[in-house]
Scaffold this active site. Structure first.
Site: not given
Lengths: 350, 350, 350, 350
Positions: A155-157
């Protein structure tokens, strides 16, 4: 497979979910990647629409490609990227027949269905496949990715926080508990479907928090960081929405285990990423804008002697290093392409 | 002095430093305040320029007012607002002859010169005046402000964090140490003078941190919150710059002292501000945009049982409640005007 | 009815369509208007939702008001504002029983159904009512509005272009044909419903044109300007979408009839609006931001001797002077309130 | 010189004025161009500063390059790009000794000093050099650019308007007089030096016009278009500032000479640019965002039968096709590199 790069035959590639932000970014990056030839792109809602009509910026790159339902995918492709909403790829991927599958969703990021169910609140429909996926955090798992045929892109975060904190946790210079990850993201992180919360008027001139206490990326961060730390990591994650298109800045607070100074911690971070082309460690504070359009992560760290906190900050472009770029980086590693093929280290803004 | 409100005679008012963001916002608010008649506005760099030429939006409100050097201020005014850069008002204010002086700068926010010098790194030139200033955090110090003639308006970040955390610290439900205040501000917080870091191109599409570890508002937050807590408060403050004009969101992390739930903490917060017209406590997450142009503070709080953190979040408009609006609110209290005279509780965006 | 202003009894007021941009802006303005007491606000899609939950910025102003279906409107209200999408108010308004009805939509802006049908491509369902509505362009029709009980508020682009061009056409110094109106609007002009074209990601960093050749406001501009000119006006209108929330700038190109200079034309414009509190004529180029939150229109004009064009430029806030503010201004005139009651001439940005 | 592309030896390249927007964009593009090796970059104000410290996004691309005064340029370079403010390059370029000089400023865009002096109001200090420069509007002057050693890159607005209008004027389907070019630009068009008018707070939420009647790009547009038309072209140009970083949209109004329809005009435009890789003609309205980061121009045209106007609209990225990208495209043509070397046709936003 490196001979693809000398032009013998690029990988026949499919993008499932090409109308979302990550899918369209894959199309953009693939357009400049000599080893990829996108022959199929899917969208259930835009079936029949030409890629160049939906995305005028890609019209020249894909003059003849039209969006199709995913089920019409050719029977065998060399590579398939899957950029579908959470929970959907677990029903699609078992039906695919492809040389390599790279999933940008969250369905195959955990090894075991129990952790998935704890954070996502639902039963996983393809649990036996979970362990077949390599976790695509390249700088931390390069060897596991090389040569594999199934990759789950983080995921990005998670990418922002994990890459920033892994060096400190691996070196044991910060406590594995009591961590706060406070992060802000541009609005592309919320997906392309129009929602009241993603209109220009809602987002512009606004800054707010969301997903308090139990955002699903928390479990993935803890999972990934626990492996770096060699012990269970526990953290509180607070995402915010910033009025911008792209970019994540993760500002992380940790308790030091010893008396390292800022310089010591910068050294730990810098040594950990020695030779990494997409990681930039500096004593300067990162700006998301400097990473825009690039696959880079910029990071720094400080030790506050007065209050005894360590502050570590990382920045990246959520659609590139946080999604499509990291996916292509994974493919490059898996297929033995030069790791930066098709990927920029320089941001668009300078 | 309430008879000013029935129109007998509004206060003859001066604004020193009228070309900065806070000063111009004072002019805007004063234009709609029936108890204020701005007869003097200063700017050293724009001497002679008509207010309406510099600020076309104020042309109709001030058709004949031109900016003058501050030293040309009339010999006695009923009220003078001072909106000068840090360190300057301590040399200006001793020379003023006014019924009430309201300083928006940082020079008179501390009681004692030592704390000032510790955080600002310089000797205070008017130390004997420091104790004469009431600290203008109205909701926490209303009685000290009523009837006074010298008020120091709190800093913008300080107002956001202090009003959000004071109820919890006063009730003893959170620890006074180990606190993290992670906040983001719009760019008006950085002042109007053009700088490379405040150009549109630097700010737009960027999110970054600044002032790591030792931002000067830290000391002021600790000072103000220690009074609420009745014990020394220690915190780490990290400001961020968000790509927007106005607004501060402070996301604060604290350790609970007991087993209060989210509902308990919301109750503590709500009870503390019972009857306050500008404070809005809710279980909803605040948005800075909902406060834009208003003097309101929106706040909430959560208890995370899993990681044992309390998260408290507050939002306000840094130019209104964080500067000019709070200054007018102070004057209203000091001069016995209705507290919301000239001030909106409704934000411009809805 | 001016006694409402001394507090005897404010008008019991309804807002139909309160969840859209114009409707919510009416609620915001009404909150500060001493002659209006909003006792009813409708939304079909948000029935039962508290105004303060949908619009946190208005929570303090309307602590007990909840959105209801329009059909549940009380049987008689003193004033009703109707802010519904085009084509809907013609079916709602015939059923209303109110002291005064002010329609912000396009259904009653034309006198005759044929012009309506020509531009909107559909039959009008309440043609006999059309002639009963005064056209609410206050500065041009003040006498027709005073004392009336049905008012059609002009469109946002129409207000900007018409107020800017009316003085020149009325004075006969420009040709009534061959006019180009090139205008840009913030995204609130497109309505609050989330659409792909109004997401932050679509709008931010983008500038584009839309509605080429046949935007419906064209007919309304020609209609309104023909009355000022005393002859048929023909123009081409090109709207653009700018990446901002509010604001319209209309840049208009016309052919001069004589040899007036820039100064002459500024004089014509200034004389025409002599004494108008919301019109600001200047030799400076207008900025939309200076009008933000205000009911003001800023305008200027130039004569280019080289190419023989006249360029006239006007700016306003599309939600205030272009919609809700002008609606309240109309009500003020109709009900004999001071014309600026509840309305600001000063913009929020200064 | 095409052997540079097979890696034998890239051009030793200098960038004079590397700290401005166009100069830094040249560094960004050159970083991905296999035929360019930037060995020198100048900035008078930032002498000694590492490129990666000023532009963190370029740190990995230029790990050892530091900014130097232009006068310290190596005695012979293969290629030098000059990105200096107007009026400066005419004093610098005569002193250069380079294989090819590509000037991004305005000093050498006209053939003769008189036209320069008429629009710029000052004497040209190097008039004899003017005729040696090819005008770098590649799609219109490719043959003149091939093999040349001095190129003047057109202005950003000029490129947008000229490429959009040239097909229509060359075909004689529009009148060469009475033309209006109404355009909007992102703020990078105003240069990087901080000014009150380029701060975030001035630009954000604002739309305004500037340079009314006599913007210097007017003369350059007329000059370039007159060559396409084969007769003198006269136009009025009105630039606007839009709240965005990059992008120009030019909306142009012209009088038709005959009875061509929209389809006819689209055909004229499409035929004219047949085979051009960076020009995209479509019946869809261009968006600046679709061109962001690319060297593309998107354009369309309409014929309004009612008012008898032709509307032609073109969009581009002012820093790429409007400056640095077009400069590199010129170099590619001059040096016989494939024309799109180092240049994207796909925009960053998709």
């Amino acid at each position: 497979m490196a001979d693809h790069m000398s032009g013998i035959r690029p990988l026949r590639t499919g993008v499932i979910g090409a109308s979302g932000f990550a899918g369209a970014e894959l199309l953009r990056i693939a357009a400049g990647h000599p080893g990829l030839d996108v022959v199929f792109a899917s969208s259930e809602s835009l079936t029949g629409v030409a890629v160049g009509d939906k995305f005028p910026g890609l019209a020249r790159s894909y003059p003849t490609l039209a969006l199709q339902p995913w089920a019409s995918i050719p029977s065998h492709l060399d590579a398939v990227f899957v950029a579908l909403p959470h929970g959907v790829s677990q029903s699609v991927i078992p039906k695919l027949n492809a040389g390599i599958v790279i999933d940008l969703g969250s369905d195959f990021r955990f090894d075991d269905p129990l952790t998935y169910e704890a954070w996502y609140g639902e039963t996983h429909s393809a649990p036996v496949l979970m362990s077949q996926f390599a976790y695509g955090m390249v700088e931390l798992r390069r060897e596991a990715i090389a040569g594999t045929t199934a990759i789950a892109v983080p995921g990005c975060y998670v990418t922002a926080a994990t890459l920033t904190l892994a060096p400190l946790l691996a070196a044991g210079v910060v406590e594995p508990e009591g961590i706060v990850v406070d992060a802000a993201s541009g609005v592309t992180g919320a997906g392309r479907d129009p929602k009241p919360s993603t209109t220009f008027t809602a987002v512009s001139e606004d800054f707010t928090a969301y997903g308090l206490l139990n955002h699903r990326h928390t479990g993935e961060m803890e999972h990934a960081l626990s492996q770096s730390a060699g012990t269970a990591v526990e953290l509180l994650f607070t995402p915010h929405l910033a009025p911008m298109n792209r970019g994540i800045l993760a500002t992380c607070y940790l308790k030091p285990t010893g008396n390292q100074t800022t310089d010591d911690l910068l050294q730990v971070m810098g040594d950990f990423y020695e030779g990494e082309i997409f990681i930039q460690v500096s004593d300067k504070i990162p700006h998301t804008k400097a990473t825009l359009g690039s696959n880079s992560v910029h990071m720094t760290v400080r030790r506050d002697q007065r209050t005894d906190w360590v502050v570590a900050i990382g920045a990246l472009d959520n659609l590139v290093k946080g999604a499509a770029g990291q996916a292509v980086q994974c493919l490059n590693v898996a297929c033995d392409f030069p790791e930066n093929t098709g990927l920029e280290s320089a941001g668009v803004y300078s």
